[in-house]
Design a protein around this motif. Structure first.
Motif, PDB file in Angstrom:
ATOM      1  N   ARG A  43       0.893  -1.261   0.091  1.00 30.52           N
ATOM      2  CA  ARG A  43       0.025   0.084  -0.148  1.00 30.52           C
ATOM      3  C   ARG A  43       0.908   1.330  -0.017  1.00 30.52           C
ATOM      4  NH1 ARG A  43      -4.236   0.252   4.441  1.00 30.52           N
ATOM      5  NH2 ARG A  43      -4.506   2.084   3.616  1.00 30.52           N
ATOM      6  N   PHE A  44       1.994   1.042   0.398  1.00 33.02           N
ATOM      7  CA  PHE A  44       2.939   2.357   0.403  1.00 33.02           C
ATOM      8  C   PHE A  44       4.098   2.441  -0.376  1.00 33.02           C
ATOM      9  CE2 PHE A  44       0.910   1.200   4.692  1.00 33.02           C
ATOM     10  CZ  PHE A  44       0.426   2.608   5.004  1.00 33.02           C
ATOM     11  N   ILE A  45       4.211   1.553  -1.469  1.00 39.25           N
ATOM     12  CA  ILE A  45       4.831   1.877  -2.640  1.00 39.25           C
ATOM     13  C   ILE A  45       4.036   1.946  -3.832  1.00 39.25           C
ATOM     14  CG2 ILE A  45       6.742   0.614  -1.358  1.00 39.25           C
ATOM     15  CD1 ILE A  45       5.982  -1.914  -2.999  1.00 39.25           C
ATOM     16  N   ASN A  46       4.506   2.622  -4.826  1.00 36.22           N
ATOM     17  CA  ASN A  46       4.015   2.959  -6.168  1.00 36.22           C
ATOM     18  C   ASN A  46       4.459   1.908  -7.032  1.00 36.22           C
ATOM     19  OD1 ASN A  46       6.421   3.451  -7.116  1.00 36.22           O
ATOM     20  ND2 ASN A  46       6.095   5.836  -7.339  1.00 36.22           N
ATOM     21  N   SER A  47       3.603   1.987  -8.470  1.00 34.02           N
ATOM     22  CA  SER A  47       3.933   1.199  -9.413  1.00 34.02           C
ATOM     23  C   SER A  47       5.394   0.790  -9.867  1.00 34.02           C
ATOM     24  CB  SER A  47       3.132   1.442 -10.689  1.00 34.02           C
ATOM     25  OG  SER A  47       3.362   2.706 -11.000  1.00 34.02           O
ATOM     26  N   TYR A  48       6.238   1.729  -9.452  1.00 36.94           N
ATOM     27  CA  TYR A  48       7.686   1.770  -9.583  1.00 36.94           C
ATOM     28  C   TYR A  48       8.479   1.201  -8.611  1.00 36.94           C
ATOM     29  CZ  TYR A  48       6.458   4.709 -13.926  1.00 36.94           C
ATOM     30  OH  TYR A  48       5.784   5.217 -14.905  1.00 36.94           O
TER      31      TYR A  48
ATOM     32  N   LEU B 222       6.510   5.516  -0.976  1.00 39.98           N
ATOM     33  CA  LEU B 222       5.765   6.647  -1.024  1.00 39.98           C
ATOM     34  C   LEU B 222       6.036   7.396   0.010  1.00 39.98           C
ATOM     35  CD1 LEU B 222       2.257   5.509  -2.323  1.00 39.98           C
ATOM     36  CD2 LEU B 222       3.828   6.619  -3.852  1.00 39.98           C
ATOM     37  N   PRO B 223       6.203   9.237  -0.253  1.00 37.38           N
ATOM     38  CA  PRO B 223       6.387   9.985   0.768  1.00 37.38           C
ATOM     39  C   PRO B 223       5.322  10.071   1.721  1.00 37.38           C
ATOM     40  CG  PRO B 223       5.780  11.116  -1.165  1.00 37.38           C
ATOM     41  CD  PRO B 223       5.965   9.833  -1.397  1.00 37.38           C
ATOM     42  N   THR B 224       5.609  10.827   2.970  1.00 35.90           N
ATOM     43  CA  THR B 224       4.726  10.823   4.002  1.00 35.90           C
ATOM     44  C   THR B 224       3.472  11.634   3.791  1.00 35.90           C
ATOM     45  OG1 THR B 224       6.526  10.647   5.590  1.00 35.90           O
ATOM     46  CG2 THR B 224       4.279  11.716   6.372  1.00 35.90           C
TER      47      THR B 224
ATOM     48  N   TRP C 209       7.363   8.996  12.574  1.00 35.64           N
ATOM     49  CA  TRP C 209       8.005   7.646  13.254  1.00 35.64           C
ATOM     50  C   TRP C 209       7.761   6.370  12.721  1.00 35.64           C
ATOM     51  CZ3 TRP C 209       6.160   3.565  16.259  1.00 35.64           C
ATOM     52  CH2 TRP C 209       7.205   2.739  16.942  1.00 35.64           C
ATOM     53  N   HIS C 210       6.516   6.217  12.113  1.00 33.04           N
ATOM     54  CA  HIS C 210       6.121   5.248  11.443  1.00 33.04           C
ATOM     55  C   HIS C 210       6.560   5.209  10.013  1.00 33.04           C
ATOM     56  CE1 HIS C 210       2.713   4.413  14.406  1.00 33.04           C
ATOM     57  NE2 HIS C 210       3.373   3.347  14.457  1.00 33.04           N
ATOM     58  N   GLN C 211       6.825   6.280   9.429  1.00 32.15           N
ATOM     59  CA  GLN C 211       7.432   6.320   8.179  1.00 32.15           C
ATOM     60  C   GLN C 211       8.950   5.852   8.095  1.00 32.15           C
ATOM     61  OE1 GLN C 211       6.150   7.242   5.271  1.00 32.15           O
ATOM     62  NE2 GLN C 211       7.606   7.122   3.849  1.00 32.15           N
ATOM     63  N   ARG C 212       9.625   6.019   9.002  1.00 27.61           N
ATOM     64  CA  ARG C 212      11.149   5.536   9.335  1.00 27.61           C
ATOM     65  C   ARG C 212      10.958   4.128   9.473  1.00 27.61           C
ATOM     66  NH1 ARG C 212      12.040   8.579  13.826  1.00 27.61           N
ATOM     67  NH2 ARG C 212      11.710  10.765  13.244  1.00 27.61           N
ATOM     68  N   LYS C 213      10.029   3.653  10.314  1.00 26.25           N
ATOM     69  CA  LYS C 213       9.970   1.971  10.517  1.00 26.25           C
ATOM     70  C   LYS C 213       9.295   1.264   9.222  1.00 26.25           C
ATOM     71  CE  LYS C 213      10.598   2.065  15.014  1.00 26.25           C
ATOM     72  NZ  LYS C 213      11.477   1.225  15.707  1.00 26.25           N
ATOM     73  N   LEU C 214       8.413   2.114   8.579  1.00 26.63           N
ATOM     74  CA  LEU C 214       7.849   1.737   7.120  1.00 26.63           C
ATOM     75  C   LEU C 214       9.072   1.315   6.193  1.00 26.63           C
ATOM     76  CD1 LEU C 214       5.333   0.975   5.509  1.00 26.63           C
ATOM     77  CD2 LEU C 214       5.315   3.442   5.016  1.00 26.63           C
TER      78      LEU C 214
END
Length: 72
Positions: free
Chosen positions: A31-36, A40-42, A50-55
């Protein structure tokens, strides 16, 4: 031109009360990566910093373990 009211994005992981992001859960990570296959950014996803770094770390681990591809 009308001024549109932007809806505030809420962190998916905070709302679901998820503290640890599992790199083996590829459905959630996709869900958090694009087609390439870029992370994806925050601004696009609405996750907190905090969750963006963990992600990002979980996605990188999943790529190294060959659960997610590096590129399309």
């Amino acid at each position: 031109m009308e001024n549109k009211i932007k809806k505030e994005k809420v962190c998916f992981f905070c709302s679901e009360n998820i503290n640890e992001i599992d790199y083996k859960n590829t459905e959630t990570l996709r869900r958090f990566i694009n087609s390439y296959m870029k992370i994806l950014p925050t601004k696009r996803t609405g996750t907190c910093t905090w969750h963006q770094r963990k992600l990002a770390n979980a996605i990188k681990r999943a790529r190294i373990m060959a659960l997610l591809p590096f590129i399309r």
